[in-house]
Design a protein around this motif. Structure first.
Motif, mmCIF file in Angstrom:
data_model
loop_
_atom_site.group_PDB
_atom_site.id
_atom_site.type_symbol
_atom_site.label_atom_id
_atom_site.label_comp_id
_atom_site.label_asym_id
_atom_site.label_seq_id
_atom_site.Cartn_x
_atom_site.Cartn_y
_atom_site.Cartn_z
ATOM 1 N N GLU A 1 0.845 -1.192 0.000
ATOM 2 C CA GLU A 1 0.000 0.000 0.000
ATOM 3 C C GLU A 1 0.883 1.245 0.000
ATOM 4 O O GLU A 1 1.613 1.502 0.957
ATOM 5 N N THR A 2 0.793 2.001 -1.070
ATOM 6 C CA THR A 2 1.655 3.187 -1.213
ATOM 7 C C THR A 2 0.852 4.382 -1.692
ATOM 8 O O THR A 2 -0.120 4.237 -2.442
ATOM 9 N N ASN A 3 1.278 5.555 -1.259
ATOM 10 C CA ASN A 3 0.768 6.822 -1.763
ATOM 11 C C ASN A 3 1.958 7.645 -2.234
ATOM 12 O O ASN A 3 3.063 7.535 -1.692
ATOM 13 N N PHE A 4 1.718 8.496 -3.231
ATOM 14 C CA PHE A 4 2.792 9.327 -3.771
ATOM 15 C C PHE A 4 2.386 10.799 -3.643
ATOM 16 O O PHE A 4 1.303 11.197 -4.094
ATOM 17 N N HIS A 5 3.269 11.597 -3.037
ATOM 18 C CA HIS A 5 2.978 13.004 -2.759
ATOM 19 C C HIS A 5 3.908 13.908 -3.564
ATOM 20 O O HIS A 5 5.128 13.707 -3.596
ATOM 21 N N LEU A 6 3.304 14.926 -4.216
ATOM 22 C CA LEU A 6 4.085 15.853 -5.030
ATOM 23 C C LEU A 6 3.478 17.252 -4.932
ATOM 24 O O LEU A 6 2.369 17.498 -5.441
ATOM 25 N N ASP A 7 4.173 18.146 -4.243
ATOM 26 C CA ASP A 7 3.785 19.566 -4.170
ATOM 27 C C ASP A 7 2.320 19.770 -3.785
ATOM 28 O O ASP A 7 1.582 20.542 -4.422
ATOM 29 N N GLY A 8 1.854 19.065 -2.754
ATOM 30 C CA GLY A 8 0.487 19.252 -2.288
ATOM 31 C C GLY A 8 -0.543 18.441 -3.044
ATOM 32 O O GLY A 8 -1.747 18.645 -2.872
ATOM 33 N N TYR A 9 -0.085 17.525 -3.871
ATOM 34 C CA TYR A 9 -0.978 16.636 -4.621
ATOM 35 C C TYR A 9 -0.620 15.191 -4.273
ATOM 36 O O TYR A 9 0.541 14.874 -3.992
ATOM 37 N N THR A 10 -1.619 14.311 -4.296
ATOM 38 C CA THR A 10 -1.399 12.916 -3.921
ATOM 39 C C THR A 10 -2.023 11.966 -4.942
ATOM 40 O O THR A 10 -3.154 12.165 -5.386
ATOM 41 N N ASN A 11 -1.246 10.951 -5.274
ATOM 42 C CA ASN A 11 -1.762 9.837 -6.075
ATOM 43 C C ASN A 11 -1.932 8.671 -5.117
ATOM 44 O O ASN A 11 -0.958 8.105 -4.622
ATOM 45 N N GLU A 12 -3.183 8.337 -4.835
ATOM 46 C CA GLU A 12 -3.466 7.332 -3.817
ATOM 47 C C GLU A 12 -3.531 5.929 -4.402
ATOM 48 O O GLU A 12 -4.268 5.665 -5.345
ATOM 49 N N MET A 13 -2.747 5.057 -3.829
ATOM 50 C CA MET A 13 -2.782 3.620 -4.096
ATOM 51 C C MET A 13 -2.630 3.243 -5.572
ATOM 52 O O MET A 13 -3.452 2.490 -6.136
ATOM 53 N N PRO A 14 -1.608 3.740 -6.257
ATOM 54 C CA PRO A 14 -1.374 3.226 -7.609
ATOM 55 C C PRO A 14 -0.827 1.807 -7.534
ATOM 56 O O PRO A 14 -0.432 1.334 -6.457
ATOM 57 N N SER A 15 -0.776 1.128 -8.647
ATOM 58 C CA SER A 15 -0.172 -0.198 -8.692
ATOM 59 C C SER A 15 1.344 -0.015 -8.699
ATOM 60 O O SER A 15 1.937 0.305 -9.730
ATOM 61 N N ALA A 16 1.968 -0.199 -7.526
ATOM 62 C CA ALA A 16 3.405 0.048 -7.374
ATOM 63 C C ALA A 16 4.145 -1.274 -7.236
ATOM 64 O O ALA A 16 3.833 -2.084 -6.357
ATOM 65 N N ILE A 17 5.125 -1.504 -8.102
ATOM 66 C CA ILE A 17 5.877 -2.757 -8.088
ATOM 67 C C ILE A 17 7.370 -2.478 -8.207
ATOM 68 O O ILE A 17 7.788 -1.392 -8.647
ATOM 69 N N ALA A 18 8.161 -3.459 -7.812
ATOM 70 C CA ALA A 18 9.616 -3.402 -7.970
ATOM 71 C C ALA A 18 10.012 -4.434 -9.010
ATOM 72 O O ALA A 18 9.590 -5.592 -8.948
ATOM 73 N N VAL A 19 10.821 -4.011 -9.984
ATOM 74 C CA VAL A 19 11.213 -4.891 -11.088
ATOM 75 C C VAL A 19 12.700 -4.721 -11.388
ATOM 76 O O VAL A 19 13.315 -3.710 -11.029
ATOM 77 N N ASP A 20 13.256 -5.716 -12.050
ATOM 78 C CA ASP A 20 14.616 -5.632 -12.573
ATOM 79 C C ASP A 20 14.520 -4.996 -13.958
ATOM 80 O O ASP A 20 13.941 -5.590 -14.874
ATOM 81 N N PHE A 21 15.068 -3.815 -14.124
ATOM 82 C CA PHE A 21 14.868 -3.085 -15.372
ATOM 83 C C PHE A 21 15.648 -3.678 -16.545
ATOM 84 O O PHE A 21 15.327 -3.383 -17.703
ATOM 85 N N GLU A 22 16.639 -4.516 -16.271
ATOM 86 C CA GLU A 22 17.273 -5.244 -17.361
ATOM 87 C C GLU A 22 16.288 -6.251 -17.957
ATOM 88 O O GLU A 22 16.218 -6.427 -19.175
ATOM 89 N N ASN A 23 15.527 -6.887 -17.074
ATOM 90 C CA ASN A 23 14.479 -7.796 -17.557
ATOM 91 C C ASN A 23 13.358 -7.036 -18.256
ATOM 92 O O ASN A 23 12.744 -7.545 -19.198
ATOM 93 N N GLU A 24 13.085 -5.820 -17.771
ATOM 94 C CA GLU A 24 12.057 -4.995 -18.419
ATOM 95 C C GLU A 24 12.426 -4.693 -19.869
ATOM 96 O O GLU A 24 11.578 -4.683 -20.756
ATOM 97 N N LYS A 25 13.717 -4.448 -20.109
ATOM 98 C CA LYS A 25 14.175 -4.199 -21.486
ATOM 99 C C LYS A 25 13.903 -5.418 -22.351
ATOM 100 O O LYS A 25 13.407 -5.307 -23.477
ATOM 101 N N GLN A 26 14.229 -6.603 -21.828
ATOM 102 C CA GLN A 26 14.013 -7.828 -22.590
ATOM 103 C C GLN A 26 12.532 -8.082 -22.818
ATOM 104 O O GLN A 26 12.139 -8.632 -23.858
#
Length: 438
Positions: A100-125
């Motif tokens: 469960e994550t929220n993202f805050h930017l200059d008084g604005y919030t993006n609530e509960m986006p689909s946040a994942i951790a990936v290996d970006f070398e695999n993302e390229k492939q």
């Protein structure tokens, strides 16, 4: 009698009845055109629905959502190595959820986006496509989806005033600036099962890339991709341990396997089943869609064939009248020793020419109508419904196969229509024909 002589005889006879032959060709052309235009709708919608899937990596993607071992929670590095060894596997993409994550930017919030951790070398492939920016190179860098900013809403606004009836954020409360290269705060939370107080951890991250927009413009995505290092840092701050093995290796929530080509998917699925993995591929669904559309296209072709059959009545009538009018000529040919087979061939050549000419003209007109439909109908629909039609929508498509099927059906029907009058011509009595008594 040579083919050239037969054709000259056919031409002479058709010139004597130009109007009747023209109207018969026109009827055949209309029937052929109707068949193609009707069936082209099925081909066009079929292409629109599956074209993006077939051209993308999604068709070669296989989702692995579990194993036969019910006690195993998540996928280990050993599982990943095993999957990479399967023949025709082009890439393996392992995913960890940030929870469960929220993202805050200059008084604005993006609530509960689909946040994942990936290996970006695999993302390229796996074929990740960026609309702008670059892929992360440091642990505190992230990539967001193309619509991420559409979910950044102003903080100091009451919830009931903030959203529209369809659940989207009102434009006056949306973040208006570009998000690329902006520093944003990620707030991760965990809720312990023992009922203790929820824990929260925050990290400053930088948005270095924005993914390309989906091919279908009506699809909105709200997602974030981070590095495994950032995931581990947040988990340590939150004292989360269930995302790792006893040895400290990561456990992956989801794994995706990418085949080298669509033809290899079925073989990989069989290998995964043998190794005890539970997997699913979009290709299975596409096969079912193909079957439904092929049945629909066959039905439309059959309905269109009715129009060609109606046109064949005109061809039969034209050829029957031709036999009656040309009885003296037939009598002369038989009197000088013409083979009945030759006489039959002459009339079949005429009916074949009528059918072929009608089919070719109808096909050409059908292509023109298809072009006008694809160019004009979306504009009309946009004016009526005041909504933008997806660029990938194709209402009509005429592949070579459809044109070939239509021409073949038209030729077969017209030849059959002319065969009876042609046979009748071979039975004309010579004396009665010369006395014009037929």
């Amino acid at each position: 009698m040579t083919f050239k002589d037969k054709w000259r005889f056919v031409q002479q006879n058709m010139k004597k009845n130009k109007v009747r032959v023209f109207m018969t060709i026109l009827a055949a052309a209309m029937g052929s055109c109707f068949l193609i235009v009707l069936a082209s709708v099925g081909f066009g919608l079929h292409d629109s629905l599956i074209k993006d899937e077939l051209e993308s990596r999604a068709v070669t993607k296989i989702d692995i959502y579990g194993t036969d071992d019910e006690e195993q929670l998540g996928f280990t590095n050993e599982n990943i190595d095993e999957l990479k060894q399967i023949e025709n596997v082009d890439a393996v993409r392992q995913i960890q959820s940030l929870g469960e994550t929220n993202f805050h930017l200059d008084g604005y919030t993006n609530e509960m986006p689909s946040a994942i951790a990936v290996d970006f070398e695999n993302e390229k492939q796996a074929g990740i496509e960026l609309g702008s920016g670059r892929l992360p190179e440091k642990e505190n860098e992230i990539v967001v989806s193309s619509d991420f900013a559409e979910f950044l809403g102003k903080d100091d606004v009451d919830e009931k005033d903030k959203f529209t009836e369809d659940g989207t954020i009102k434009s006056e409360y949306l973040y208006k600036d570009e998000v690329l290269n902006k520093e944003i705060e990620i707030e991760a939370s965990t809720f312990p099962e023992d009922g203790s107080e929820p824990r929260t951890a925050t990290e400053k991250v930088q948005i270095v890339g924005i993914e390309a927009a989906p091919a279908n413009e009506y699809i909105y995505t709200n997602s974030v991709k981070s590095t495994p290092e950032l995931k581990r840092k947040l988990d340590e701050a939150l004292h989360v341990t269930d995302s790792y093995t006893e040895q400290g290796d990561p456990l992956y929530d989801q794994v995706e396997v990418y085949a080298s080509n669509a033809e290899s998917v079925e073989g990989i699925l069989n290998s995964l089943d043998e190794k005890g993995y539970l997997a699913y591929s979009n290709l299975e669904e596409l096969k079912n869609i193909n079957i439904l559309f092929n049945v629909a296209k066959a039905g439309l072709i059959i309905v269109g064939t009715i129009a060609v059959l109606i046109a064949s009545i005109g061809i039969y009538n034209t050829m029957t009248m031709a036999v009656t009018e040309r009885a003296p000529d037939i009598g002369i040919m038989k009197a000088i020793g013409a083979n009945p087979k030759t006489i039959k061939q002459i009339f079949l050549m005429e009916s074949t020419f009528i059918g072929l000419a009608g089919a070719l003209i109808g096909t050409a007109v059908a292509y023109l109508i298809s072009f006008l439909v694809n160019a004009g109908v979306p504009v009309i629909l946009e004016q009526i419904f005041e909504e933008e039609i997806p660029a990938t929508l194709q209402l009509s498509s005429i592949p070579f196969l459809l044109a070939a099927i239509s021409i073949t059906i038209c030729l077969v029907v017209t030849i059959l229509s002319g065969s009876r009058p042609a046979k009748q011509a071979t039975n004309v009595d010579v004396l009665r024909a010369l006395r014009r008594e037929i």
